[in-house]
Design a protein around this motif. Structure first.
Motif, PDB file in Angstrom:
ATOM      1  N   TRP A 191      -3.281  31.230  -2.343  1.00 35.82           N
ATOM      2  CA  TRP A 191      -2.599  30.835  -1.488  1.00 35.82           C
ATOM      3  C   TRP A 191      -2.215  30.637  -0.303  1.00 35.82           C
ATOM      4  N   VAL A 209      -0.139  27.911   4.226  1.00 34.20           N
ATOM      5  CA  VAL A 209      -0.279  27.935   2.461  1.00 34.20           C
ATOM      6  C   VAL A 209       1.087  28.321   2.650  1.00 34.20           C
ATOM      7  N   VAL A 214      -3.508  23.945  -4.110  1.00 33.86           N
ATOM      8  CA  VAL A 214      -4.021  24.335  -3.244  1.00 33.86           C
ATOM      9  C   VAL A 214      -5.369  24.536  -3.099  1.00 33.86           C
ATOM     10  N   ASP A 220       3.020  18.711  -4.174  1.00 28.25           N
ATOM     11  CA  ASP A 220       2.147  19.661  -2.678  1.00 28.25           C
ATOM     12  C   ASP A 220       2.396  18.140  -2.061  1.00 28.25           C
TER      13      ASP A 220
END
Length: 278
Positions: free
Chosen positions: A13, A24, A55, A81
């Motif tokens: 990530w 990220v 991700v 997310d």
């Protein structure tokens, strides 16, 4: 466990996504939490899989938020997310084993693995998602009371071994060591290939587990030197997700087995058994 999962999955990530120009960020809000009954590494695998799914849903980068709370003798962990989200049809099937789709990102096998582990821990999972608005995954686990029976891993498949672990990332080295020690093995660690070679020369080992990318001497160079000193020494290489998916094919004759990050206890145990029992 959540902190360990974040550190364990960092090559995917953080490192890989930065290299792709799509950074990220993971933000956590974790107060003091009560214990739950369960298997430590299985629960860590839950969070690693959730991070990987998130991700995959954010090919242009974004933010993963994790927070936790307790309600009515249950622990709630919520991971959100900022990715592409899922259609309602995909959301309804995303927990099914072997369900995946090429057109919707973030809906692969990871959630099916998470679902199976949570079932064994008397927990549950809820997924909320909408195209263009990301995905929110809520896990619910019962708070431990009294002396509940823990979820037991499968039996260790091989005799206790003396293992050299070579890994430059502290968190990953600690996790790999924990996996091995929990299975009854004795472990010596090194932080790079040069130190690993020195430790190998100074002791007698049954197995070497090494990272591939390290400063001073990489894993393939280390393995080559080890095989020169001890041609029959089994060597397992741990490689990052991007490397495994790309050009790297473990072509070095000094490598007996290649495993990919994030490394699970089950994968390491199976790999050791494959090398030493065949």
């Amino acid at each position: 466990i959540i902190d360990e999962a974040i550190a364990m999955s960092r090559p995917r990530w953080s490192t890989q996504m930065i290299a792709q120009g799509a950074p990220v960020r993971i933000a956590t809000s974790l107060a003091a939490l009560p214990p739950v009954a369960g298997q430590h590494d299985d629960l860590r695998e839950v969070f690693v899989n959730l991070i990987f799914n998130a991700v995959e849903a954010m090919p242009r980068g974004g933010t993963i938020r994790v927070h936790a709370r307790t309600e009515s003798e249950h622990l709630f962990v919520v991971l959100t997310d900022s990715g592409a989200g899922m259609t309602e049809e995909v959301r309804q099937h995303c927990l099914e084993p072997f369900f995946s789709t090429k057109t919707e990102r973030g809906a692969g096998l990871g959630l099916a693995i998470v679902y199976g582990i949570l079932q064994r821990h008397q927990g549950s999972i809820n997924v909320e998602s909408e195209p263009g608005h990301g995905t929110t995954v809520t896990l619910v686990l019962p708070v431990a009371t009294g002396q509940p029976a823990a979820v037991s891993p499968s039996a260790t498949p091989v005799r206790p071994l003396h293992v050299l672990v070579v890994e430059d990332e502290d968190a990953l080295r600690d996790i790999e060591t924990e996996y091995l020690v929990q299975d009854g093995h004795r472990v010596v660690t090194a932080v790079n290939g040069s130190e690993g070679l020195s430790r190998f020369r100074a002791d007698q080992f049954d197995l070497v587990v090494t990272d591939r990318v390290m400063p001073e001497m990489n894993g393939e160079q280390l393995a080559t030197e080890i095989k020169r000193l001890a041609p029959r020494m089994p060597v397992i290489m741990i490689t990052g997700y991007a490397e495994a998916a790309g050009q790297h094919n473990g072509a070095s004759a000094a490598i007996d087995l290649t495993l990919t990050k994030p490394l699970t206890r089950a994968a390491l145990r199976q790999g050791i058994a494959q090398l030493l029992l065949n």
